[in-house]
Scaffold this motif. Structure first.
Motif, PDB file in Angstrom:
ATOM      1  N   ARG A   1       0.844  -1.210   0.000  1.00 57.36           N
ATOM      2  CA  ARG A   1       0.000   0.000   0.000  1.00 57.36           C
ATOM      3  C   ARG A   1       0.876   1.256   0.000  1.00 57.36           C
ATOM      4  NH1 ARG A   1      -5.324  -1.238   0.887  1.00 57.36           N
ATOM      5  NH2 ARG A   1      -5.739  -3.296   1.766  1.00 57.36           N
ATOM      6  N   GLY A   2       1.941   1.244   0.793  1.00 59.53           N
ATOM      7  CA  GLY A   2       2.835   2.399   0.842  1.00 59.53           C
ATOM      8  C   GLY A   2       3.571   2.598  -0.465  1.00 59.53           C
ATOM      9  N   LEU A   3       4.008   1.490  -1.066  1.00 63.52           N
ATOM     10  CA  LEU A   3       4.711   1.576  -2.345  1.00 63.52           C
ATOM     11  C   LEU A   3       3.810   2.167  -3.427  1.00 63.52           C
ATOM     12  CD1 LEU A   3       7.144   0.808  -4.223  1.00 63.52           C
ATOM     13  CD2 LEU A   3       5.975  -1.397  -4.566  1.00 63.52           C
ATOM     14  N   VAL A   4       2.599   1.641  -3.542  1.00 59.83           N
ATOM     15  CA  VAL A   4       1.693   2.104  -4.600  1.00 59.83           C
ATOM     16  C   VAL A   4       1.320   3.574  -4.375  1.00 59.83           C
ATOM     17  CG1 VAL A   4      -0.613   1.779  -5.609  1.00 59.83           C
ATOM     18  CG2 VAL A   4       0.854  -0.203  -5.160  1.00 59.83           C
ATOM     19  N   ALA A   5       1.085   3.945  -3.111  1.00 57.52           N
ATOM     20  CA  ALA A   5       0.772   5.356  -2.819  1.00 57.52           C
ATOM     21  C   ALA A   5       1.944   6.238  -3.222  1.00 57.52           C
ATOM     22  CB  ALA A   5       0.461   5.521  -1.330  1.00 57.52           C
ATOM     23  N   ALA A   6       3.157   5.819  -2.898  1.00 57.42           N
ATOM     24  CA  ALA A   6       4.335   6.623  -3.250  1.00 57.42           C
ATOM     25  C   ALA A   6       4.500   6.713  -4.770  1.00 57.42           C
ATOM     26  CB  ALA A   6       5.580   6.018  -2.615  1.00 57.42           C
ATOM     27  N   LEU A   7       4.285   5.596  -5.461  1.00 58.90           N
ATOM     28  CA  LEU A   7       4.411   5.617  -6.929  1.00 58.90           C
ATOM     29  C   LEU A   7       3.350   6.525  -7.537  1.00 58.90           C
ATOM     30  CD1 LEU A   7       5.110   1.818  -7.591  1.00 58.90           C
ATOM     31  CD2 LEU A   7       6.752   3.705  -7.779  1.00 58.90           C
ATOM     32  N   ARG A   8       2.158   6.496  -6.975  1.00 59.92           N
ATOM     33  CA  ARG A   8       1.075   7.348  -7.520  1.00 59.92           C
ATOM     34  C   ARG A   8       1.341   8.818  -7.229  1.00 59.92           C
ATOM     35  NH1 ARG A   8      -3.719   2.857  -6.635  1.00 59.92           N
ATOM     36  NH2 ARG A   8      -3.363   1.923  -8.680  1.00 59.92           N
ATOM     37  N   ARG A   9       2.142   9.086  -6.205  1.00 59.69           N
ATOM     38  CA  ARG A   9       2.549  10.471  -5.940  1.00 59.69           C
ATOM     39  C   ARG A   9       3.726  10.881  -6.841  1.00 59.69           C
ATOM     40  NH1 ARG A   9       2.135   9.015  -0.386  1.00 59.69           N
ATOM     41  NH2 ARG A   9       4.390   8.746  -0.316  1.00 59.69           N
ATOM     42  N   GLY A  10       4.273   9.881  -7.557  1.00 59.32           N
ATOM     43  CA  GLY A  10       5.359  10.192  -8.492  1.00 59.32           C
ATOM     44  C   GLY A  10       6.741   9.737  -8.054  1.00 59.32           C
ATOM     45  N   ALA A  11       6.818   8.837  -7.091  1.00 63.00           N
ATOM     46  CA  ALA A  11       8.121   8.330  -6.620  1.00 63.00           C
ATOM     47  C   ALA A  11       8.845   7.598  -7.739  1.00 63.00           C
ATOM     48  CB  ALA A  11       7.946   7.399  -5.435  1.00 63.00           C
TER      49      ALA A  11
END
Ligand code: DQA
Length: 146
Positions: free
Chosen positions: A136-146
């Motif tokens: 969940r943290g990874l996907v949220a970060a990727l969706r923020r542009g990580a």
């Protein structure tokens, strides 16, 4: 979005391996649970496990340009493998590090991670659920542009 779950040495033995430390869930149980979370998040999950440092690096090379991020439990290679950190840096695959046990509450040699300094973040000590939190943290970060 495609994300990977990469597990390292001895994690194929989860379920029977020191269950007082690592819990009773098998790697298959964790894979099934994480696949459900991935579906809920609308991402595709690829999974791999190897007991070999070199094979783990080869898997990351193969995922380059294919997966957008990785949840990784590198097992004991966490504490030793500059080569694995270099592979994450070389492939530029963002990742979240996960550990079933609280490595900071264990022997001193488990307190240092070779990977953490280049990870998005780390989840440690929350058992099998930690993989879902990490995803969940990874996907949220990727969706923020990580
Ligand atoms: C582990 C912790 C490591 O120190 C150990 O070598 C493992 C499992 C964990 O998930 O708690 O193999 O990564």
């Amino acid at each position: 979005m495609i994300v990977g779950m990469l597990n390292g040495p001895n994690l194929n033995l989860l379920g029977t391996r020191e269950p007082h430390i690592y819990g009773s869930a098998t790697l298959d149980d964790i894979t099934v649970a994480l696949t459900a979370v991935a579906a809920e998040l609308g991402v595709e999950l690829r999974t791999a496990q190897s007991n070999s440092e070199g094979v783990m690096i080869d898997i990351l090379h193969g995922w380059r340009g294919i997966v957008h991020g990785v949840v990784v439990n590198a097992g004991a290679y966490t504490h030793t493998s500059l080569a694995l950190r270099d592979a994450f840096s070389a492939t530029a695959i963002p990742f979240v590090e996960v550990h079933l046990s609280n490595v900071f509450a264990r022997e001193p040699e488990r307190h240092h991670s070779m990977l953490a300094s280049v990870a998005i973040g780390t989840v440690t000590g929350l058992g099998a659920d930690g993989y879902a939190f990490a995803l969940r943290g990874l996907v949220a970060a990727l969706r923020r542009g990580a």
